[in-house]
Design an enzyme around this catalytic site. Structure first.
Site, PDB file in Angstrom:
ATOM      1  N   ASN A  91       0.735  -1.089  -0.280  1.00 56.76           N
ATOM      2  CA  ASN A  91       0.071  -0.002  -0.140  1.00 56.76           C
ATOM      3  C   ASN A  91       0.715   1.240   0.046  1.00 56.76           C
ATOM      4  O   ASN A  91       0.356   2.222  -0.519  1.00 56.76           O
ATOM      5  CB  ASN A  91      -1.129   0.031   1.166  1.00 56.76           C
ATOM      6  CG  ASN A  91      -1.690   1.206   1.337  1.00 56.76           C
ATOM      7  OD1 ASN A  91      -2.284   2.070   0.794  1.00 56.76           O
ATOM      8  ND2 ASN A  91      -0.966   2.058   2.632  1.00 56.76           N
ATOM      9  N   TYR A 156       3.203  10.417 -11.428  1.00 53.49           N
ATOM     10  CA  TYR A 156       2.381   9.877 -10.637  1.00 53.49           C
ATOM     11  C   TYR A 156       1.751   8.494 -11.359  1.00 53.49           C
ATOM     12  O   TYR A 156       1.488   7.562 -11.352  1.00 53.49           O
ATOM     13  CB  TYR A 156       1.378  10.571  -9.908  1.00 53.49           C
ATOM     14  CG  TYR A 156       0.472   9.762  -9.061  1.00 53.49           C
ATOM     15  CD1 TYR A 156       0.791   9.346  -7.817  1.00 53.49           C
ATOM     16  CD2 TYR A 156      -0.897   9.774  -9.454  1.00 53.49           C
ATOM     17  CE1 TYR A 156      -0.198   8.578  -7.144  1.00 53.49           C
ATOM     18  CE2 TYR A 156      -1.805   8.747  -8.515  1.00 53.49           C
ATOM     19  CZ  TYR A 156      -1.388   8.279  -7.516  1.00 53.49           C
ATOM     20  OH  TYR A 156      -2.365   7.826  -6.627  1.00 53.49           O
TER      21      TYR A 156
END
Length: 278
Positions: A91, A156
């Protein structure tokens, strides 16, 4: 806490806050013992105390997913405590936003090192354990941006698209080893991802804050969808209805139609951010 017959052992990176914390609480509520792995010890230990207060089981182990020695220490700590590991949740991640001509290569390397190579590091250390015990599951956290990117977030978007591709590859590669791989691709939701955002675009920072605040779902709901999907061993876990529709259109429409649609949708964003450094 809900009770099931067999207790899972789950390790979650970046579990001290945000989505990672919500994932830890969700799995703990379903009788999993959770290892909260994070670079923030104080916040991580607070998550463990919260889980214990609710009747669950959790413990903290410091881990920097960009550091091989740190990952080895995590693996050794888990092996000394558990006889088996059921699920690895990758995560931990960060965010960036900038114009392609302005974003420093140092920033590109920073986000790729964490968002992609960090997951690769974890998989290289934990896949052999899963193979040795004969089973295991991996849940990689990517983003809707990895499927349907938006402008001014090149690094990103690229890092998360790479996580999707890596996850698809590993699902195929590890199928014969009884190792499941799923990838979670949430859209914008209320979390602390913005706190790690690196950008030279002040308006983008404000815009992302608004998008987080206006999200129809929160981190707890994203975690619930992640738990449901991973429990069913589904591969692609999408969380937002708008994101599902856009991804479906991308798959079904000719690309020129898809780009025409998305260009219209992102016109206001492009104009706003062009003015940001004018």
């Amino acid at each position: 806490m809900n009770q099931i017959k067999q207790q899972q052992h789950v390790v979650i990176t970046g579990a001290a806050s945000g989505l990672g914390k919500a994932l830890a609480l969700k799995w703990a509520s379903h009788n999993a013992e959770v290892c909260v792995a994070d670079i923030n010890q104080q916040a991580g230990e607070q998550v463990c105390e919260q889980i214990k207060a609710l009747g669950g089981k959790a413990f903290f182990v410091p881990c920097d997913i960009t550091n091989v020695d740190s990952i080895n220490a995590l693996k050794n700590a888990l092996q000394s405590r558990w006889q088996h590991i059921d699920l690895l949740v990758n995560n931990a991640g960060v965010a960036t936003a900038d114009k392609i001509e302005a974003e420093p290569m140092l920033q590109w390397r920073w986000i790729i090192e964490i968002n992609l190579f960090g997951i690769v590091n974890m998989c290289q250390h934990f896949v052999p354990l899963f193979k040795q015990q004969g089973y295991g599951s991996i849940l990689n956290v990517a983003s809707q941006a990895g499927l349907t990117p938006i402008p001014f977030m090149s690094s990103y978007n690229a890092s998360k698209a790479a996580v999707v591709s890596l996850s698809e590859t590993l699902r195929l590669e590890l199928a014969d080893d009884n190792i499941n791989v799923s990838v979670l691709c949430p859209g914008f939701f209320k979390t602390n991802l913005g706190s790690s955002l690196r950008t030279q675009l002040p308006k983008m920072e404000k815009l992302m804050g608004k998008l987080f605040d206006k999200s129809p779902i929160d981190a707890e709901q994203v975690a619930d969808l992640a738990y449901q999907g991973e429990s069913k061993k589904q591969f692609l876990l999408l969380t937002h209805q708008q994101g599902k529709r856009l991804y479906l259109l991308k798959r079904l429409l000719p690309l020129r139609w898809y780009f025409h649609l998305v260009l219209k949708q992102t016109h206001r964003l492009r104009q706003l951010l062009k003015e940001d450094q004018a």
